[in-house]
Design a protein around this motif. Sequence first.
Motif, PDB file in Angstrom:
ATOM      1  N   LYS A 112       0.820  -1.213   0.000  1.00 20.66           N
ATOM      2  CA  LYS A 112       0.000   0.000   0.000  1.00 20.66           C
ATOM      3  C   LYS A 112       0.848   1.256   0.000  1.00 20.66           C
ATOM      4  O   LYS A 112       0.465   2.288  -0.571  1.00 20.66           O
ATOM      5  CB  LYS A 112      -0.936  -0.016   1.210  1.00 20.66           C
ATOM      6  CG  LYS A 112      -1.940   1.122   1.201  1.00 20.66           C
ATOM      7  CD  LYS A 112      -2.911   0.985   2.349  1.00 20.66           C
ATOM      8  CE  LYS A 112      -3.941   2.122   2.312  1.00 20.66           C
ATOM      9  NZ  LYS A 112      -4.928   2.002   3.408  1.00 20.66           N
ATOM     10  N   THR A 113       1.989   1.201   0.684  1.00 17.19           N
ATOM     11  CA  THR A 113       2.888   2.356   0.731  1.00 17.19           C
ATOM     12  C   THR A 113       4.185   2.006   0.025  1.00 17.19           C
ATOM     13  O   THR A 113       4.853   1.051   0.425  1.00 17.19           O
ATOM     14  CB  THR A 113       3.189   2.766   2.177  1.00 17.19           C
ATOM     15  OG1 THR A 113       1.964   3.017   2.847  1.00 17.19           O
ATOM     16  CG2 THR A 113       4.068   3.989   2.227  1.00 17.19           C
ATOM     17  N   PRO A 114       4.582   2.713  -1.018  1.00 13.36           N
ATOM     18  CA  PRO A 114       3.923   3.863  -1.629  1.00 13.36           C
ATOM     19  C   PRO A 114       2.879   3.494  -2.680  1.00 13.36           C
ATOM     20  O   PRO A 114       2.283   4.375  -3.272  1.00 13.36           O
ATOM     21  CB  PRO A 114       5.087   4.605  -2.286  1.00 13.36           C
ATOM     22  CG  PRO A 114       6.003   3.510  -2.714  1.00 13.36           C
ATOM     23  CD  PRO A 114       5.893   2.453  -1.656  1.00 13.36           C
ATOM     24  N   GLY A 115       2.683   2.215  -2.945  1.00 15.40           N
ATOM     25  CA  GLY A 115       1.627   1.812  -3.858  1.00 15.40           C
ATOM     26  C   GLY A 115       1.928   2.089  -5.321  1.00 15.40           C
ATOM     27  O   GLY A 115       1.010   2.286  -6.121  1.00 15.40           O
ATOM     28  N   ARG A 116       3.183   2.124  -5.661  1.00 11.90           N
ATOM     29  CA  ARG A 116       3.556   2.387  -7.051  1.00 11.90           C
ATOM     30  C   ARG A 116       4.943   1.815  -7.304  1.00 11.90           C
ATOM     31  O   ARG A 116       5.656   1.438  -6.363  1.00 11.90           O
ATOM     32  CB  ARG A 116       3.569   3.884  -7.357  1.00 11.90           C
ATOM     33  CG  ARG A 116       4.616   4.664  -6.577  1.00 11.90           C
ATOM     34  CD  ARG A 116       4.467   6.156  -6.769  1.00 11.90           C
ATOM     35  NE  ARG A 116       5.440   6.905  -5.989  1.00 11.90           N
ATOM     36  CZ  ARG A 116       6.638   7.270  -6.413  1.00 11.90           C
ATOM     37  NH1 ARG A 116       7.028   6.919  -7.633  1.00 11.90           N
ATOM     38  NH2 ARG A 116       7.457   7.961  -5.660  1.00 11.90           N
ATOM     39  N   THR A 117       5.324   1.757  -8.575  1.00 13.96           N
ATOM     40  CA  THR A 117       6.661   1.322  -8.965  1.00 13.96           C
ATOM     41  C   THR A 117       7.544   2.549  -9.164  1.00 13.96           C
ATOM     42  O   THR A 117       7.159   3.496  -9.835  1.00 13.96           O
ATOM     43  CB  THR A 117       6.611   0.506 -10.267  1.00 13.96           C
ATOM     44  OG1 THR A 117       5.763  -0.627 -10.070  1.00 13.96           O
ATOM     45  CG2 THR A 117       7.989   0.031 -10.657  1.00 13.96           C
ATOM     46  N   TYR A 118       8.690   2.525  -8.542  1.00 10.79           N
ATOM     47  CA  TYR A 118       9.579   3.678  -8.631  1.00 10.79           C
ATOM     48  C   TYR A 118      10.082   3.878 -10.062  1.00 10.79           C
ATOM     49  O   TYR A 118      10.281   2.902 -10.803  1.00 10.79           O
ATOM     50  CB  TYR A 118      10.778   3.509  -7.706  1.00 10.79           C
ATOM     51  CG  TYR A 118      10.439   3.667  -6.239  1.00 10.79           C
ATOM     52  CD1 TYR A 118       9.721   4.770  -5.792  1.00 10.79           C
ATOM     53  CD2 TYR A 118      10.834   2.714  -5.312  1.00 10.79           C
ATOM     54  CE1 TYR A 118       9.405   4.916  -4.451  1.00 10.79           C
ATOM     55  CE2 TYR A 118      10.537   2.853  -3.964  1.00 10.79           C
ATOM     56  CZ  TYR A 118       9.815   3.957  -3.541  1.00 10.79           C
ATOM     57  OH  TYR A 118       9.508   4.105  -2.226  1.00 10.79           O
ATOM     58  N   PRO A 119      10.326   5.130 -10.462  1.00  9.62           N
ATOM     59  CA  PRO A 119      10.917   5.385 -11.788  1.00  9.62           C
ATOM     60  C   PRO A 119      12.314   4.787 -11.888  1.00  9.62           C
ATOM     61  O   PRO A 119      12.993   4.552 -10.879  1.00  9.62           O
ATOM     62  CB  PRO A 119      10.950   6.913 -11.886  1.00  9.62           C
ATOM     63  CG  PRO A 119       9.953   7.392 -10.878  1.00  9.62           C
ATOM     64  CD  PRO A 119       9.961   6.379  -9.779  1.00  9.62           C
ATOM     65  N   ASN A 120      12.745   4.561 -13.139  1.00  8.21           N
ATOM     66  CA  ASN A 120      14.073   4.025 -13.438  1.00  8.21           C
ATOM     67  C   ASN A 120      14.284   2.613 -12.904  1.00  8.21           C
ATOM     68  O   ASN A 120      15.428   2.191 -12.683  1.00  8.21           O
ATOM     69  CB  ASN A 120      15.181   4.955 -12.923  1.00  8.21           C
ATOM     70  CG  ASN A 120      15.085   6.335 -13.498  1.00  8.21           C
ATOM     71  OD1 ASN A 120      14.788   6.494 -14.685  1.00  8.21           O
ATOM     72  ND2 ASN A 120      15.316   7.351 -12.681  1.00  8.21           N
ATOM     73  N   LYS A 121      13.202   1.893 -12.666  1.00  5.32           N
ATOM     74  CA  LYS A 121      13.319   0.510 -12.237  1.00  5.32           C
ATOM     75  C   LYS A 121      13.888  -0.333 -13.365  1.00  5.32           C
ATOM     76  O   LYS A 121      13.510  -0.179 -14.531  1.00  5.32           O
ATOM     77  CB  LYS A 121      11.936  -0.023 -11.849  1.00  5.32           C
ATOM     78  CG  LYS A 121      11.937  -1.408 -11.229  1.00  5.32           C
ATOM     79  CD  LYS A 121      12.495  -1.390  -9.826  1.00  5.32           C
ATOM     80  CE  LYS A 121      12.363  -2.758  -9.184  1.00  5.32           C
ATOM     81  NZ  LYS A 121      12.963  -2.776  -7.837  1.00  5.32           N
ATOM     82  N   LYS A 122      14.815  -1.205 -13.048  1.00 12.17           N
ATOM     83  CA  LYS A 122      15.427  -2.058 -14.061  1.00 12.17           C
ATOM     84  C   LYS A 122      14.440  -3.139 -14.474  1.00 12.17           C
ATOM     85  O   LYS A 122      14.155  -4.063 -13.718  1.00 12.17           O
ATOM     86  CB  LYS A 122      16.722  -2.666 -13.530  1.00 12.17           C
ATOM     87  CG  LYS A 122      17.817  -1.653 -13.293  1.00 12.17           C
ATOM     88  CD  LYS A 122      19.085  -2.296 -12.790  1.00 12.17           C
ATOM     89  CE  LYS A 122      20.197  -1.258 -12.599  1.00 12.17           C
ATOM     90  NZ  LYS A 122      21.435  -1.871 -12.087  1.00 12.17           N
ATOM     91  N   MET A 123      13.942  -2.999 -15.709  1.00  9.92           N
ATOM     92  CA  MET A 123      12.928  -3.901 -16.221  1.00  9.92           C
ATOM     93  C   MET A 123      13.246  -4.246 -17.673  1.00  9.92           C
ATOM     94  O   MET A 123      14.144  -3.650 -18.282  1.00  9.92           O
ATOM     95  CB  MET A 123      11.544  -3.245 -16.111  1.00  9.92           C
ATOM     96  CG  MET A 123      11.125  -2.943 -14.678  1.00  9.92           C
ATOM     97  SD  MET A 123       9.550  -2.074 -14.579  1.00  9.92           S
ATOM     98  CE  MET A 123       8.438  -3.337 -15.197  1.00  9.92           C
ATOM     99  N   PRO A 124      12.516  -5.215 -18.257  1.00 14.51           N
ATOM    100  CA  PRO A 124      12.730  -5.495 -19.684  1.00 14.51           C
ATOM    101  C   PRO A 124      12.408  -4.280 -20.539  1.00 14.51           C
ATOM    102  O   PRO A 124      11.594  -3.429 -20.168  1.00 14.51           O
ATOM    103  CB  PRO A 124      11.749  -6.647 -19.965  1.00 14.51           C
ATOM    104  CG  PRO A 124      11.466  -7.248 -18.638  1.00 14.51           C
ATOM    105  CD  PRO A 124      11.552  -6.131 -17.647  1.00 14.51           C
TER     106      PRO A 124
END
Length: 222
Positions: free
Chosen positions: A153-165
């Motif tokens: 629930k906190t922060p309830g989002r995916t942080y920017p610049n996350k290493k993803m495909p």
Amino acid sequence: MKGLIGKKIGMTQVFNDEGNLVPVTVIDVNTCLVVGKRTPEKDEYSAVTVGFGEIREKLLNKPQLGFFKKASATPRRHLREFRVTAEEAAGFNVGDAVKADMFTKGELVDVTGVTKGRGFSGVMRRWSFKGSQTKTHGTHEYQRHPGAIGQRKTPGRTYPNKKMPGHYGVDRVTTQNLTVVDVDVEKGLVLVKGAVAGHNDGIVIVRPSIKVAMRAQHKAAR
């Protein structure tokens, strides 16, 4: 900060003066030409415009063709401005060929290129993730997945610049402090120690090392 535009020919290996085998990248700078100048009186800064690679006039649009005709310069495929001092700019004339002897053997240079494109890639290839090492405890088909990417629930989002495909490659990369192993003025070749970003026949920018210049400025200021 003067420099040259070149084409990456590929990699090979040469023997240095000590007899050691050194891997080098061969850069062709044979067709570099001064096609324009910027002056403090007219443009408020001093620079030299260098062109590289021959091109037919019929392949240029009217603004591009007008630029070369106004400067009375031979058309070039690739253009790049290099900042220089007013004294250095005075030593260049439009139409002059810029040769490989701008750099000397043993000098440190920075080479900028565009990396190879690898398309849409997963996290193991793009970010060197280790991946899941187990197939037990109900794990199925997730050995190469990134795993959890968010919180609760906190922060309830995916942080920017996350290493993803995602899209991997086609990035502008500068490799710093490469040693010039040899310079062939007749063939217009510069051999630098180590690898340079980009594929063969890719366009690269070769400039004197910025770190060496900054060290000299700091030493002079002391």
